[in-house]
Design a protein around this motif. Structure first.
Motif, PDB file in Angstrom:
ATOM      1  N   LEU A 249       0.858  -1.184   0.000  1.00 18.17           N
ATOM      2  CA  LEU A 249       0.000   0.000   0.000  1.00 18.17           C
ATOM      3  C   LEU A 249       0.888   1.226   0.000  1.00 18.17           C
ATOM      4  CD1 LEU A 249      -2.491  -1.126   2.776  1.00 18.17           C
ATOM      5  CD2 LEU A 249      -2.830  -1.220   0.292  1.00 18.17           C
ATOM      6  N   GLU A 250       0.502   2.241  -0.764  1.00 18.45           N
ATOM      7  CA  GLU A 250       1.229   3.506  -0.768  1.00 18.45           C
ATOM      8  C   GLU A 250       0.321   4.575  -0.188  1.00 18.45           C
ATOM      9  OE1 GLU A 250       4.541   3.476  -4.098  1.00 18.45           O
ATOM     10  OE2 GLU A 250       2.542   3.631  -4.974  1.00 18.45           O
ATOM     11  N   VAL A 251       0.882   5.367   0.718  1.00 22.90           N
ATOM     12  CA  VAL A 251       0.130   6.417   1.391  1.00 22.90           C
ATOM     13  C   VAL A 251       0.701   7.753   0.937  1.00 22.90           C
ATOM     14  CG1 VAL A 251      -0.628   7.343   3.612  1.00 22.90           C
ATOM     15  CG2 VAL A 251      -0.168   4.880   3.372  1.00 22.90           C
ATOM     16  N   VAL A 252      -0.170   8.603   0.392  1.00 23.81           N
ATOM     17  CA  VAL A 252       0.252   9.905  -0.124  1.00 23.81           C
ATOM     18  C   VAL A 252      -0.642  10.998   0.429  1.00 23.81           C
ATOM     19  CG1 VAL A 252       1.247   8.971  -2.264  1.00 23.81           C
ATOM     20  CG2 VAL A 252      -1.145   9.647  -2.224  1.00 23.81           C
ATOM     21  N   ASN A 253      -0.079  12.190   0.574  1.00 21.80           N
ATOM     22  CA  ASN A 253      -0.839  13.367   0.970  1.00 21.80           C
ATOM     23  C   ASN A 253      -1.903  13.617  -0.099  1.00 21.80           C
ATOM     24  OD1 ASN A 253      -1.259  16.409   0.541  1.00 21.80           O
ATOM     25  ND2 ASN A 253      -0.419  16.333   2.615  1.00 21.80           N
ATOM     26  N   ALA A 254      -3.153  13.692   0.305  1.00 22.34           N
ATOM     27  CA  ALA A 254      -4.263  13.790  -0.653  1.00 22.34           C
ATOM     28  C   ALA A 254      -4.168  15.034  -1.529  1.00 22.34           C
ATOM     29  CB  ALA A 254      -5.606  13.758   0.079  1.00 22.34           C
ATOM     30  N   GLU A 255      -3.904  16.167  -0.931  1.00 24.94           N
ATOM     31  CA  GLU A 255      -3.863  17.413  -1.693  1.00 24.94           C
ATOM     32  C   GLU A 255      -2.691  17.434  -2.680  1.00 24.94           C
ATOM     33  OE1 GLU A 255      -3.366  22.189  -0.810  1.00 24.94           O
ATOM     34  OE2 GLU A 255      -4.184  20.912   0.768  1.00 24.94           O
ATOM     35  N   LEU A 256      -1.513  17.009  -2.222  1.00 27.67           N
ATOM     36  CA  LEU A 256      -0.337  16.994  -3.099  1.00 27.67           C
ATOM     37  C   LEU A 256      -0.508  15.984  -4.235  1.00 27.67           C
ATOM     38  CD1 LEU A 256       2.534  17.217  -0.452  1.00 27.67           C
ATOM     39  CD2 LEU A 256       1.641  19.059  -1.908  1.00 27.67           C
ATOM     40  N   PHE A 257      -1.086  14.837  -3.916  1.00 25.36           N
ATOM     41  CA  PHE A 257      -1.287  13.802  -4.931  1.00 25.36           C
ATOM     42  C   PHE A 257      -2.276  14.265  -5.986  1.00 25.36           C
ATOM     43  CE2 PHE A 257      -3.329   9.799  -6.398  1.00 25.36           C
ATOM     44  CZ  PHE A 257      -2.209   9.228  -6.989  1.00 25.36           C
TER      45      PHE A 257
END
Length: 153
Positions: free
Chosen positions: A116-124
């Motif tokens: 699983l990859e977790v990314v900042n929603a706004e930046l992504f």
């Protein structure tokens, strides 16, 4: 296999609650232990421990003096920590990684086959949207994908 995008939150203590679909898969196949790391400090990568151990088995076949092995281990150890899912289905994202990748508050959890990859929603969201405002694969992207998948087949 993990698939899809599941928006969620990392709480103020740095805990990621696994989205239900991913948690079901983890419960079925993997158990509660994870290795959480990053290859670039921009995304948190949440590996079920069994998947991470396969990577370690591949590394063990390389010479300990190999500079590629050394760099890989240095980077993944710099960002990485073991984590165990609690009874509420949460895992703690390492503090250094939370800060550098900005994975706090609203995040997207992306299925990436065995991790699983977790990314900042706004930046992504900003990264994915093109000038048109749409998230899309261009013809050039699709051609490159076709070429690379032919080479693998």
């Amino acid at each position: 296999m993990f698939r899809g995008n599941h928006p969620t939150r990392v709480d103020e203590k740095g805990r990621l609650k696994l989205p239900a679909e991913f948690k079901r898969r983890v419960d079925e196949l993997y158990g509660p232990q994870f290795y959480i790391t990053s290859m670039d400090g921009k995304r948190a990568q949440v590996y079920p421990l069994k998947e991470w151990e396969q990577i370690e088995a591949s590394l063990s076949k390389m010479s300990p003096m190999d500079p590629v092995r050394k760099k890989f281990q240095d980077v993944t150890n710099f960002y990485g920590q073991m984590a165990e899912m609690d009874a509420q289905g949460r895992v703690l994202i390492p503090q250094k990684l939370r800060e550098l990748a900005k994975v706090t508050g609203e995040v997207n959890v992306l299925g990436s086959q065995t991790l699983l990859e977790v990314v900042n929603a706004e930046l992504f969201d900003a990264e994915m949207k093109k000038a048109s405002g749409a998230v899309e694969l261009t013809d050039a992207d699709l051609m490159a994908f076709a070429d690379k998948t032919k080479a693998v087949a």
